[in-house]
Each structure stands twice: as structure tokens, then as C-alpha cells.
Design a protein around this motif. Sequence first.
Motif, PDB file in Angstrom:
ATOM      1  N   ASN A 187      19.883 -51.080  -4.750  1.00  0.00           N
ATOM      2  CA  ASN A 187      19.019 -50.026  -4.211  1.00  0.00           C
ATOM      3  C   ASN A 187      18.313 -49.322  -5.351  1.00  0.00           C
ATOM      4  N   THR A 188      17.084 -48.909  -5.113  1.00  0.00           N
ATOM      5  CA  THR A 188      16.323 -48.183  -6.119  1.00  0.00           C
ATOM      6  C   THR A 188      17.102 -46.970  -6.605  1.00  0.00           C
ATOM      7  N   SER A 189      17.761 -46.275  -5.697  1.00  0.00           N
ATOM      8  CA  SER A 189      18.509 -45.078  -6.091  1.00  0.00           C
ATOM      9  C   SER A 189      19.658 -45.419  -7.033  1.00  0.00           C
ATOM     10  N   ALA A 190      20.202 -46.619  -6.941  1.00  0.00           N
ATOM     11  CA  ALA A 190      21.277 -47.029  -7.842  1.00  0.00           C
ATOM     12  C   ALA A 190      20.730 -47.532  -9.172  1.00  0.00           C
ATOM     13  N   LEU A 191      19.554 -48.163  -9.154  1.00  0.00           N
ATOM     14  CA  LEU A 191      19.017 -48.801 -10.352  1.00  0.00           C
ATOM     15  C   LEU A 191      18.238 -47.875 -11.271  1.00  0.00           C
ATOM     16  N   CYS A 192      17.523 -46.921 -10.707  1.00  0.00           N
ATOM     17  CA  CYS A 192      16.649 -46.085 -11.523  1.00  0.00           C
ATOM     18  C   CYS A 192      17.455 -45.157 -12.414  1.00  0.00           C
TER      19      CYS A 192
END
Length: 148
Positions: A131-136
Motif C-alpha cells: 500500500n502507498t501508505s506503507a511504502l511512502c
Amino acid sequence: MNARISLVALALAASFLVATGCDRRDVPTSETNTTGAAVAGPALDNAAAVASVALARCDREATCNKLGEGRDHPTRESCLTEMRGKAEGDLNASKCSGGVDRKALDSCLAEIHAESCSNPLDTLERLAACNTSALCSRDRAPMKPPRY
């Protein structure tokens, strides 16, 4: 033969991007802040993360026999082009302005490689670690202790 040379060149280019993207100094690089609370790991350049995700997804497509004439992707190059486009949409600078967290990316890549061929991997967001929230990468404020 030409496809094999292209594949080797692409793999070398992606490795170079990952290696050169590892020396960013404009993003946080510490594992903990001054209070000892965990924060995002060292950030990786967005383009290098996109290349890594595209390679992992196409490796999975090859493992799942989805590359070749009459399949989802006629060539590895067409797969990489499509997967880079999808990853760029998720990991672009407007969504991940601080780059991509390396440890989170490693978790995402492991989850891509472990994903069963019977499960469609149409979007990265389907995998929790991707998820973007995990990766960013981002500075995280220290968590407040729970109130009892």
C-alpha cells in the motif's frame, strides 16, 4: 538472443538505479527519532522503487507463466512497461514526496514474490505491504502512550 541482452541490460540499469538512489541525503535516514520512537527507514528514490516493483511483478508474471505470445504479456519488455506505469501511479513524487521506505519496499517485494499464481495481482494496493501508505517514506510523530 536480442531479448536476453535487453533483459540483462534492463536488470543492470535497475540495479544501478537502486544503487545510486540509495545515497539520497534530502530525506530522513535515521531509524529512530530523539525520543527513541521508530520512524520510517532510509528513503529510496521513487524511480528506483518503481523499477524494483516492476521487475518483481514481471518476475512473478514469468513464474506464473503469463509471459509470451497469447498470454497476458507478449514480451517481458511489454510487461515491464505496463508494470512501471502502474507502479509510477502508486509511487509518484506527489504521493511519495519523501521517497520510498527501503525496509517497506523490501517487504513489498517479498510479498509480490510470495503471492500465489492463483491470486490475481491487478494492483499493488491489494497487498498490505505494498500500500502507498506503507511504502511512502515520511517522518512519523512519536506515538503517544495509551491512556488508561
